[in-house]
Design a protein around this motif. Structure first.
Motif, short mmCIF file in Angstrom:
data_model
loop_
_atom_site.label_atom_id
_atom_site.label_comp_id
_atom_site.label_asym_id
_atom_site.label_seq_id
_atom_site.Cartn_x
_atom_site.Cartn_y
_atom_site.Cartn_z
N CYS A 2 0.95 -1.22 -0.20
CA CYS A 2 0.07 0.03 0.24
C CYS A 2 0.55 1.31 -0.05
O CYS A 2 1.95 1.18 0.50
CB CYS A 2 -0.76 0.06 1.16
N CYS A 41 -4.98 2.50 -0.80
CA CYS A 41 -4.70 1.24 -0.02
C CYS A 41 -6.36 0.63 -1.07
O CYS A 41 -7.04 1.20 -1.62
CB CYS A 41 -5.89 1.35 0.56
N GLU A 42 -5.21 -0.72 -1.06
CA GLU A 42 -6.05 -0.94 -2.33
C GLU A 42 -6.48 -2.92 -1.27
O GLU A 42 -7.94 -3.28 -1.85
CB GLU A 42 -5.11 -2.04 -2.99
N GLU A 43 -6.48 -2.76 -0.34
CA GLU A 43 -7.23 -3.63 1.05
C GLU A 43 -7.67 -3.40 2.13
O GLU A 43 -6.35 -2.63 2.87
CB GLU A 43 -6.59 -4.78 0.20
N LYS A 45 -10.62 -2.82 6.49
CA LYS A 45 -11.14 -3.71 6.89
C LYS A 45 -12.40 -2.53 7.05
O LYS A 45 -11.40 -1.25 7.99
CB LYS A 45 -11.10 -4.09 8.01
N GLU A 47 -14.62 -4.17 4.00
CA GLU A 47 -14.47 -4.22 3.06
C GLU A 47 -15.02 -3.23 2.21
O GLU A 47 -15.92 -1.97 2.17
CB GLU A 47 -15.34 -5.09 1.85
N CYS A 57 -6.61 0.29 6.73
CA CYS A 57 -5.66 -0.25 5.51
C CYS A 57 -5.49 -1.87 5.89
O CYS A 57 -4.53 -1.75 7.47
CB CYS A 57 -4.60 0.30 5.14
N ALA A 58 -5.82 -2.84 5.25
CA ALA A 58 -4.97 -4.07 6.17
C ALA A 58 -4.04 -4.48 5.79
O ALA A 58 -3.59 -5.46 6.38
CB ALA A 58 -6.05 -5.49 4.07
N CYS A 75 -14.16 1.60 -5.10
CA CYS A 75 -12.22 1.70 -4.49
C CYS A 75 -12.40 3.62 -3.91
O CYS A 75 -13.95 3.46 -4.34
CB CYS A 75 -11.20 1.29 -4.91
#
Ligand SMILES: [Zn+2]
Ligand SMILES: [Zn+2]
Length: 141
Positions: A2, A41-43, A45, A47, A57-58, A75
């Motif tokens: 990220c 940030c792509e992933e 919590k 979702e 951010c995961a 996104c």
């Protein structure tokens, strides 16, 4: 990886979140900390969801306020870093950051006044309205 830690404390993705721009998108090259093509940030919590605003951010655990694109899969297209998930941003905090981005997106103001009757504020560069008439004005409640 990220990019939460390399972007600024807030950002907007100009191609998906065009509200802070008028028509000149060139400013995005001048302020690359704030105008970024892809979300840092792509992933996260929970979702990503259009109706959710608070995420962690995961990868790096950075807490964020995100506004997500109104389509699935979605996104983040606008974001503000927050110290932790217990923080709730006021609408005025969010608006004040959007107004700052509006100023950057126009590279400031012109020497002319706003076109609205009685308004004595400078118009934004390249357009005929001032910052508050553009949007995201302070709200007293
Ligand atoms: Zn991250
Ligand atoms: Zn005005």
């Amino acid at each position: 990886m990220c990019e939460c830690q390399s972007v600024g404390n807030f950002f907007v993705c100009p191609t998906s979140f065009s509200d802070v721009f008028s028509h000149n998108y060139n400013m995005k090259y001048k302020f690359p900390h704030y105008f970024i093509e892809d979300p840092p940030c792509e992933e996260a919590k929970p979702e990503f969801d259009y109706g959710e605003f608070y995420y962690v951010c995961a990868e790096c655990q950075q807490a964020w306020y995100f506004e997500c694109y109104p389509e699935t899969p979605t996104c983040p297209i606008f974001g503000i870093k927050i110290p932790d998930m217990s923080q709730v941003l006021s609408q005025n905090r969010i608006n004040s950051i959007k107004q700052f981005l509006v100023v950057l997106a126009h590279e400031g103001f012109s020497e002319n006044k706003c076109i609205h009757n009685g308004c004595m504020d400078y118009s934004l560069n390249g357009i005929k309205v001032c910052l508050n008439h553009f949007g995201y004005k302070f709200s007293p409640h």
